[in-house]
Design a protein around this motif. Structure first.
Motif, PDB file in Angstrom:
ATOM      1  N   GLY A 187       0.722  -1.279   0.147  1.00  0.00           N
ATOM      2  CA  GLY A 187      -0.465   0.078   0.130  1.00  0.00           C
ATOM      3  C   GLY A 187       1.076   1.305  -0.004  1.00  0.00           C
ATOM      4  N   LEU A 188       1.932   1.302   0.948  1.00  0.00           N
ATOM      5  CA  LEU A 188       2.349   2.607   0.677  1.00  0.00           C
ATOM      6  C   LEU A 188       3.720   2.704  -0.142  1.00  0.00           C
ATOM      7  N   ALA A 189       3.533   1.956  -0.951  1.00  0.00           N
ATOM      8  CA  ALA A 189       4.612   2.185  -1.618  1.00  0.00           C
ATOM      9  C   ALA A 189       4.221   2.194  -3.039  1.00  0.00           C
ATOM     10  N   ASN A 190       2.957   1.778  -3.348  1.00  0.00           N
ATOM     11  CA  ASN A 190       2.068   1.477  -4.477  1.00  0.00           C
ATOM     12  C   ASN A 190       2.111   3.508  -4.356  1.00  0.00           C
ATOM     13  N   CYS A 191       1.237   4.191  -2.778  1.00  0.00           N
ATOM     14  CA  CYS A 191       0.980   5.268  -2.631  1.00  0.00           C
ATOM     15  C   CYS A 191       2.026   6.483  -3.199  1.00  0.00           C
ATOM     16  N   LEU A 192       3.580   6.156  -3.117  1.00  0.00           N
ATOM     17  CA  LEU A 192       4.666   6.831  -3.114  1.00  0.00           C
ATOM     18  C   LEU A 192       5.066   6.540  -5.262  1.00  0.00           C
ATOM     19  N   ALA A 193       4.571   5.536  -5.098  1.00  0.00           N
ATOM     20  CA  ALA A 193       4.949   5.203  -6.740  1.00  0.00           C
ATOM     21  C   ALA A 193       3.805   6.324  -7.447  1.00  0.00           C
ATOM     22  N   ALA A 194       2.362   6.294  -6.694  1.00  0.00           N
ATOM     23  CA  ALA A 194       0.992   7.906  -7.782  1.00  0.00           C
ATOM     24  C   ALA A 194       1.977   8.748  -6.866  1.00  0.00           C
ATOM     25  N   TRP A 195       2.630   9.237  -5.914  1.00  0.00           N
ATOM     26  CA  TRP A 195       3.451  10.893  -6.050  1.00  0.00           C
ATOM     27  C   TRP A 195       4.488  10.849  -6.434  1.00  0.00           C
ATOM     28  N   ASP A 196       4.870   9.663  -6.777  1.00  0.00           N
ATOM     29  CA  ASP A 196       6.143  10.134  -8.195  1.00  0.00           C
ATOM     30  C   ASP A 196       5.770  10.395  -9.869  1.00  0.00           C
ATOM     31  N   GLU A 197       4.202   9.898  -9.961  1.00  0.00           N
ATOM     32  CA  GLU A 197       3.827  10.507 -10.789  1.00  0.00           C
ATOM     33  C   GLU A 197       3.210  11.479 -10.666  1.00  0.00           C
ATOM     34  N   GLY A 198       3.078  12.610  -9.535  1.00  0.00           N
ATOM     35  CA  GLY A 198       2.370  13.823  -9.142  1.00  0.00           C
ATOM     36  C   GLY A 198       1.042  13.673  -8.844  1.00  0.00           C
ATOM     37  N   VAL A 199       0.383  12.500  -8.591  1.00  0.00           N
ATOM     38  CA  VAL A 199      -0.979  12.637  -8.109  1.00  0.00           C
ATOM     39  C   VAL A 199      -0.414  13.192  -6.019  1.00  0.00           C
ATOM     40  N   ARG A 200      -1.162  14.154  -5.336  1.00  0.00           N
ATOM     41  CA  ARG A 200      -1.275  14.739  -4.344  1.00  0.00           C
ATOM     42  C   ARG A 200      -2.678  14.380  -3.979  1.00  0.00           C
ATOM     43  N   THR A 201      -3.624  13.412  -4.076  1.00  0.00           N
ATOM     44  CA  THR A 201      -4.912  13.639  -3.290  1.00  0.00           C
ATOM     45  C   THR A 201      -4.719  11.693  -2.771  1.00  0.00           C
ATOM     46  N   PHE A 202      -4.858  11.576  -1.829  1.00  0.00           N
ATOM     47  CA  PHE A 202      -4.610   9.723  -1.211  1.00  0.00           C
ATOM     48  C   PHE A 202      -5.349   9.140  -0.080  1.00  0.00           C
ATOM     49  N   ASP A 203      -6.504   8.395  -0.878  1.00  0.00           N
ATOM     50  CA  ASP A 203      -7.916   7.964   0.432  1.00  0.00           C
ATOM     51  C   ASP A 203      -7.063   7.201   0.862  1.00  0.00           C
ATOM     52  N   SER A 204      -7.406   7.010   3.300  1.00  0.00           N
ATOM     53  CA  SER A 204      -6.980   6.131   3.339  1.00  0.00           C
ATOM     54  C   SER A 204      -7.724   5.818   4.836  1.00  0.00           C
ATOM     55  N   SER A 205      -7.476   5.234   5.813  1.00  0.00           N
ATOM     56  CA  SER A 205      -8.254   4.765   6.279  1.00  0.00           C
ATOM     57  C   SER A 205      -7.672   4.529   7.393  1.00  0.00           C
ATOM     58  N   LEU A 206      -8.662   5.442   9.084  1.00  0.00           N
ATOM     59  CA  LEU A 206      -7.253   4.655  10.091  1.00  0.00           C
ATOM     60  C   LEU A 206      -7.612   3.913  10.633  1.00  0.00           C
ATOM     61  N   GLY A 207      -6.483   2.872  11.318  1.00  0.00           N
ATOM     62  CA  GLY A 207      -6.571   2.152  11.406  1.00  0.00           C
ATOM     63  C   GLY A 207      -6.421   1.167  10.065  1.00  0.00           C
ATOM     64  N   GLY A 208      -6.181   1.729   9.368  1.00  0.00           N
ATOM     65  CA  GLY A 208      -6.209   0.008   8.488  1.00  0.00           C
ATOM     66  C   GLY A 208      -7.797  -0.126   7.765  1.00  0.00           C
ATOM     67  N   LEU A 209      -8.583   0.260   8.430  1.00  0.00           N
ATOM     68  CA  LEU A 209     -10.048  -0.297   8.132  1.00  0.00           C
ATOM     69  C   LEU A 209     -10.481  -0.569   6.707  1.00  0.00           C
ATOM     70  N   GLY A 210     -11.019  -1.676   6.591  1.00  0.00           N
ATOM     71  CA  GLY A 210     -12.020  -1.298   5.071  1.00  0.00           C
ATOM     72  C   GLY A 210     -11.668  -2.696   4.331  1.00  0.00           C
ATOM     73  N   GLY A 211     -12.435  -2.862   3.254  1.00  0.00           N
ATOM     74  CA  GLY A 211     -11.685  -4.247   1.812  1.00  0.00           C
ATOM     75  C   GLY A 211     -13.863  -3.988   1.315  1.00  0.00           C
ATOM     76  N   CYS A 212     -13.891  -4.214   0.414  1.00  0.00           N
ATOM     77  CA  CYS A 212     -14.975  -4.115  -0.356  1.00  0.00           C
ATOM     78  C   CYS A 212     -15.545  -5.941  -0.181  1.00  0.00           C
ATOM     79  N   PRO A 213     -16.848  -5.568   0.447  1.00  0.00           N
ATOM     80  CA  PRO A 213     -17.309  -6.714   0.754  1.00  0.00           C
ATOM     81  C   PRO A 213     -18.238  -7.702  -0.635  1.00  0.00           C
ATOM     82  N   TYR A 214     -18.198  -6.967  -1.952  1.00  0.00           N
ATOM     83  CA  TYR A 214     -18.486  -7.860  -3.554  1.00  0.00           C
ATOM     84  C   TYR A 214     -17.221  -8.224  -3.563  1.00  0.00           C
ATOM     85  N   ALA A 215     -16.157  -8.686  -3.540  1.00  0.00           N
ATOM     86  CA  ALA A 215     -14.159  -8.260  -3.598  1.00  0.00           C
ATOM     87  C   ALA A 215     -13.895  -9.134  -2.775  1.00  0.00           C
ATOM     88  N   PRO A 216     -13.965 -10.923  -3.044  1.00  0.00           N
ATOM     89  CA  PRO A 216     -13.709 -11.352  -2.533  1.00  0.00           C
ATOM     90  C   PRO A 216     -11.789 -11.324  -1.841  1.00  0.00           C
TER      91      PRO A 216
END
Length: 310
Positions: free
Chosen positions: A219-248
């Motif tokens: 996750g963090l490595a991918n965020c850094l890669a996106a930042w390298d490409e000019g992305v400046r907005t990042f979604d994240s979740s406190l405590g790392g909660l989350g996941g899609c109930p429709y994506a096993p």
């Protein structure tokens, strides 16, 4: 828009929506409100507080309008809500949100499982919601996040051309932004760089957030890669909660605490106070007793002499 390494990043907290949607127990409304208050006190400027879906499908979000009303008491923050269709958008706009987010999956299999529509049908849903927004609340932003942009547990490989074409179609349909989501944690940094480079070349300033999951530890490595490409907005979740109930197999989002620490340690300003952010875990854990929370930075603490970027 010119972006330099000194450009601040926007951390968009999605825990109260994306984090809670995959948790079995229901957090009480009062606990959600205390959690949001603590996030705002830490300096979080954008929060996805709820999703407007039928309570029978997602009881966790039955209090969406009430939570939005509470969040709107705070000034200086963007209050967001996810809407899968026009009815949800109507309810969210009535509640007063500042920004609508829509899940538009590049995987047909995931799209049908998640919203019971094909990706092409969802583009038309974007168009209908954009027209509704323009008619009754033109100041509200509309983001179409491209889910399963890096692969799908149901479909497998997702063609990059399909992802870019879908994002461009969403912008043409009236969305203000379109970002890329690694819904099931398949992405790697090389893939992230390549796809965000293509996205920014295709839709320019309309390119939106990077929404990464830490399912396989990248996750963090991918965020850094996106930042390298000019992305400046990042979604994240406190405590790392989350996941899609429709994506096993789709486990937690990038941990907000670790993401903020990474950028601040690099000298990139987030506007978020880390100590107060760590303290925001308390109302989260109180509202979901027994639910595991994650994060390396809050467990280890800040390094001796650590100073945040100013």
């Amino acid at each position: 828009m010119s972006l330099s390494p000194e450009t601040p990043v926007l951390i968009s907290e999605v825990g109260p929506r994306d984090g809670l949607q995959s948790v079995k127990s229901t957090m009480a409304t009062a606990d959600k409100c205390r959690w949001i208050d603590a996030l705002v006190a830490a300096g979080v400027r954008e929060i996805e507080v709820a999703s407007f879906v039928p309570p029978a499908l997602l009881p966790q979000m039955a209090d969406a309008a009430e939570v939005v009303r509470h969040a709107l008491r705070h000034s200086g923050i963007t209050v967001m809500a996810l809407v899968p269709n026009r009815r949800g958008a109507e309810n969210a706009l009535k509640a007063g949100v500042h920004k609508l987010t829509m899940p538009v999956s590049a995987s047909t299999a995931h799209s049908l499982a998640n919203v019971r529509k094909t990706p092409q049908q969802m583009v038309e849903e974007v168009r209908a919601i954009a027209q509704l927004r323009d008619a009754i609340a033109p100041g509200v932003k509309l983001e179409a996040g491209i889910s399963t942009a890096f692969g799908c547990t149901l479909q497998g490989e997702v063609a990059e051309d399909d992802v870019i074409r879908l994002a461009a179609s969403c912008i043409e349909a009236g969305a203000d932004e379109s970002g890329l989501s690694d819904t099931v944690g398949y992405a790697n940094p090389a893939q992230v760089r390549r796809l965000f480079r293509r996205l920014r070349a295709e839709i320019g300033v309309h390119a939106g957030a990077a929404h990464m999951h830490n399912t396989r530890g990248l996750g963090l490595a991918n965020c850094l890669a996106a930042w390298d490409e000019g992305v400046r907005t990042f979604d994240s979740s406190l405590g790392g909660l989350g996941g899609c109930p429709y994506a096993p197999g789709a486990s937690g989002n990038v941990v907000t605490e670790d993401l903020v620490f990474m950028f601040e340690a690099m000298g990139v300003r987030t506007g978020i106070d880390l100590e107060r952010l760590f303290a925001a875990r308390a109302p989260l854990m109180a509202g979901l007793p027994g639910e595991p929370v994650y994060g390396m930075a809050p467990e280890a603490g800040l390094p001796k002499g650590f100073a945040q970027a100013r």
